[in-house]
Write a protein that holds these residues in place. Structure first.
Motif, PDB file in Angstrom:
ATOM      1  N   LEU A   1       0.833  -1.205   0.000  1.00 39.08           N
ATOM      2  CA  LEU A   1       0.000   0.000   0.000  1.00 39.08           C
ATOM      3  C   LEU A   1       0.870   1.258   0.000  1.00 39.08           C
ATOM      4  O   LEU A   1       0.564   2.226  -0.708  1.00 39.08           O
ATOM      5  N   GLU A   2       1.953   1.252   0.767  1.00 40.41           N
ATOM      6  CA  GLU A   2       2.855   2.402   0.798  1.00 40.41           C
ATOM      7  C   GLU A   2       3.509   2.630  -0.563  1.00 40.41           C
ATOM      8  O   GLU A   2       3.641   3.772  -1.016  1.00 40.41           O
ATOM      9  N   LYS A   3       3.902   1.558  -1.234  1.00 43.94           N
ATOM     10  CA  LYS A   3       4.519   1.682  -2.561  1.00 43.94           C
ATOM     11  C   LYS A   3       3.525   2.223  -3.587  1.00 43.94           C
ATOM     12  O   LYS A   3       3.862   3.085  -4.399  1.00 43.94           O
ATOM     13  N   LEU A   4       2.292   1.732  -3.533  1.00 41.02           N
ATOM     14  CA  LEU A   4       1.263   2.200  -4.456  1.00 41.02           C
ATOM     15  C   LEU A   4       0.917   3.664  -4.201  1.00 41.02           C
ATOM     16  O   LEU A   4       0.776   4.452  -5.140  1.00 41.02           O
ATOM     17  N   ALA A   5       0.799   4.030  -2.929  1.00 43.38           N
ATOM     18  CA  ALA A   5       0.495   5.417  -2.578  1.00 43.38           C
ATOM     19  C   ALA A   5       1.606   6.350  -3.050  1.00 43.38           C
ATOM     20  O   ALA A   5       1.336   7.407  -3.630  1.00 43.38           O
ATOM     21  N   ALA A   6       2.842   5.959  -2.832  1.00 47.57           N
ATOM     22  CA  ALA A   6       3.971   6.790  -3.268  1.00 47.57           C
ATOM     23  C   ALA A   6       3.959   6.954  -4.780  1.00 47.57           C
ATOM     24  O   ALA A   6       4.206   8.047  -5.297  1.00 47.57           O
ATOM     25  N   ALA A   7       3.639   5.888  -5.500  1.00 46.23           N
ATOM     26  CA  ALA A   7       3.584   5.956  -6.965  1.00 46.23           C
ATOM     27  C   ALA A   7       2.480   6.895  -7.438  1.00 46.23           C
ATOM     28  O   ALA A   7       2.596   7.509  -8.496  1.00 46.23           O
ATOM     29  N   CYS A   8       1.407   7.019  -6.659  1.00 46.71           N
ATOM     30  CA  CYS A   8       0.298   7.923  -6.999  1.00 46.71           C
ATOM     31  C   CYS A   8       0.476   9.305  -6.376  1.00 46.71           C
ATOM     32  O   CYS A   8      -0.382  10.175  -6.556  1.00 46.71           O
ATOM     33  N   ALA A   9       1.557   9.498  -5.627  1.00 44.01           N
ATOM     34  CA  ALA A   9       1.855  10.772  -4.953  1.00 44.01           C
ATOM     35  C   ALA A   9       0.770  11.157  -3.948  1.00 44.01           C
ATOM     36  O   ALA A   9       0.320  12.306  -3.886  1.00 44.01           O
ATOM     37  N   ILE A  10       0.330  10.168  -3.153  1.00 42.31           N
ATOM     38  CA  ILE A  10      -0.659  10.407  -2.106  1.00 42.31           C
ATOM     39  C   ILE A  10      -0.161   9.759  -0.816  1.00 42.31           C
ATOM     40  O   ILE A  10       0.768   8.955  -0.825  1.00 42.31           O
ATOM     41  N   HIS A  11      -0.806  10.111   0.301  1.00 45.39           N
ATOM     42  CA  HIS A  11      -0.506   9.443   1.567  1.00 45.39           C
ATOM     43  C   HIS A  11      -1.251   8.115   1.593  1.00 45.39           C
ATOM     44  O   HIS A  11      -2.376   8.010   1.064  1.00 45.39           O
ATOM     45  N   VAL A  12      -0.646   7.128   2.192  1.00 43.08           N
ATOM     46  CA  VAL A  12      -1.239   5.788   2.215  1.00 43.08           C
ATOM     47  C   VAL A  12      -2.655   5.783   2.797  1.00 43.08           C
ATOM     48  O   VAL A  12      -3.503   4.985   2.386  1.00 43.08           O
ATOM     49  N   SER A  13      -2.940   6.682   3.709  1.00 42.61           N
ATOM     50  CA  SER A  13      -4.274   6.729   4.317  1.00 42.61           C
ATOM     51  C   SER A  13      -5.367   7.019   3.286  1.00 42.61           C
ATOM     52  O   SER A  13      -6.524   6.640   3.478  1.00 42.61           O
ATOM     53  N   GLN A  14      -5.011   7.680   2.168  1.00 49.17           N
ATOM     54  CA  GLN A  14      -5.983   7.979   1.121  1.00 49.17           C
ATOM     55  C   GLN A  14      -6.569   6.714   0.501  1.00 49.17           C
ATOM     56  O   GLN A  14      -7.656   6.748  -0.069  1.00 49.17           O
ATOM     57  N   LEU A  15      -5.850   5.614   0.600  1.00 49.76           N
ATOM     58  CA  LEU A  15      -6.333   4.351   0.021  1.00 49.76           C
ATOM     59  C   LEU A  15      -7.411   3.698   0.883  1.00 49.76           C
ATOM     60  O   LEU A  15      -8.081   2.767   0.440  1.00 49.76           O
ATOM     61  N   LEU A  16      -7.581   4.193   2.110  1.00 47.03           N
ATOM     62  CA  LEU A  16      -8.558   3.601   3.021  1.00 47.03           C
ATOM     63  C   LEU A  16      -9.697   4.551   3.384  1.00 47.03           C
ATOM     64  O   LEU A  16     -10.504   4.236   4.250  1.00 47.03           O
ATOM     65  N   THR A  17      -9.773   5.688   2.727  1.00 48.05           N
ATOM     66  CA  THR A  17     -10.851   6.623   3.034  1.00 48.05           C
ATOM     67  C   THR A  17     -12.169   6.145   2.446  1.00 48.05           C
ATOM     68  O   THR A  17     -12.196   5.470   1.410  1.00 48.05           O
ATOM     69  N   VAL A  18     -13.247   6.493   3.118  1.00 44.03           N
ATOM     70  CA  VAL A  18     -14.585   6.155   2.634  1.00 44.03           C
ATOM     71  C   VAL A  18     -15.001   7.252   1.655  1.00 44.03           C
ATOM     72  O   VAL A  18     -15.032   8.429   2.018  1.00 44.03           O
ATOM     73  N   PRO A  19     -15.294   6.891   0.418  1.00 52.64           N
ATOM     74  CA  PRO A  19     -15.699   7.896  -0.573  1.00 52.64           C
ATOM     75  C   PRO A  19     -17.038   8.539  -0.210  1.00 52.64           C
ATOM     76  O   PRO A  19     -17.841   7.961   0.520  1.00 52.64           O
ATOM     77  N   GLU A  20     -17.265   9.727  -0.744  1.00 51.47           N
ATOM     78  CA  GLU A  20     -18.564  10.383  -0.585  1.00 51.47           C
ATOM     79  C   GLU A  20     -19.637   9.511  -1.234  1.00 51.47           C
ATOM     80  O   GLU A  20     -19.385   8.850  -2.239  1.00 51.47           O
ATOM     81  N   ALA A  21     -20.826   9.536  -0.675  1.00 50.81           N
ATOM     82  CA  ALA A  21     -21.920   8.691  -1.167  1.00 50.81           C
ATOM     83  C   ALA A  21     -22.281   8.994  -2.621  1.00 50.81           C
ATOM     84  O   ALA A  21     -22.731   8.101  -3.343  1.00 50.81           O
ATOM     85  N   ASN A  22     -22.061  10.227  -3.063  1.00 49.15           N
ATOM     86  CA  ASN A  22     -22.422  10.599  -4.437  1.00 49.15           C
ATOM     87  C   ASN A  22     -21.232  10.542  -5.394  1.00 49.15           C
ATOM     88  O   ASN A  22     -21.346  10.946  -6.544  1.00 49.15           O
ATOM     89  N   GLU A  23     -20.100  10.034  -4.922  1.00 53.39           N
ATOM     90  CA  GLU A  23     -18.903   9.962  -5.772  1.00 53.39           C
ATOM     91  C   GLU A  23     -19.109   8.967  -6.901  1.00 53.39           C
ATOM     92  O   GLU A  23     -19.629   7.875  -6.695  1.00 53.39           O
ATOM     93  N   LYS A  24     -18.720   9.364  -8.093  1.00 50.77           N
ATOM     94  CA  LYS A  24     -18.843   8.496  -9.268  1.00 50.77           C
ATOM     95  C   LYS A  24     -17.694   7.501  -9.301  1.00 50.77           C
ATOM     96  O   LYS A  24     -16.582   7.804  -8.874  1.00 50.77           O
ATOM     97  N   ARG A  25     -17.970   6.331  -9.844  1.00 48.52           N
ATOM     98  CA  ARG A  25     -16.931   5.314  -9.999  1.00 48.52           C
ATOM     99  C   ARG A  25     -15.830   5.876 -10.898  1.00 48.52           C
ATOM    100  O   ARG A  25     -16.122   6.458 -11.951  1.00 48.52           O
ATOM    101  N   PRO A  26     -14.581   5.719 -10.493  1.00 50.14           N
ATOM    102  CA  PRO A  26     -13.485   6.218 -11.333  1.00 50.14           C
ATOM    103  C   PRO A  26     -13.527   5.592 -12.718  1.00 50.14           C
ATOM    104  O   PRO A  26     -13.746   4.388 -12.860  1.00 50.14           O
TER     105      PRO A  26
END
Length: 108
Positions: free
Chosen positions: A63-88
């Motif tokens: 997860l840390e390697k993937l987050a670094a590759a996306c230039a985000i903090h690892v915690s971003q991979l575990l956040t709950v999306p907004e209910a109205n968020e569209k599928r990427p």
């Protein structure tokens, strides 16, 4: 696993569903294909695909390697999306053609 759903995972969703949703979201936001992400993060492309489908349980190191590759903090991979968020949205399909080596060029 809810990988086929257009609705974002909720607060009670398994962590693998949150990772699947968020990994695809941040990968596409970074303009990376699965192949590009796998190269930057030094993980197998098919593993990235399985993560995005919610069928793998990654280690914290991955997860840390993937987050670094996306230039985000690892915690971003575990956040709950907004209910109205569209599928990427998926990136354009298909792989880039392999470069032809000079030694493999056509001899005329």
């Amino acid at each position: 696993m809810q990988q086929s759903s257009e609705k974002p995972p909720g607060i009670s969703a398994p962590a693998t569903d949150l990772i699947a949703w968020n990994l695809r979201k941040w990968r596409t936001a970074a303009g990376l294909s699965q192949d590009g992400l796998s190269t930057k993060a030094d993980v197998d492309r098919t593993y990235v695909s399985r993560l995005e489908r919610g069928i793998e349980n990654p280690s914290v190191l991955v997860l840390e390697k993937l987050a670094a590759a996306c230039a985000i903090h690892v915690s971003q991979l575990l956040t709950v999306p907004e209910a109205n968020e569209k599928r990427p949205r998926a990136m354009a399909a298909g792989r880039k053609p392999k470069a032809v080596k000079a030694s493999e060029g056509h001899s005329s």
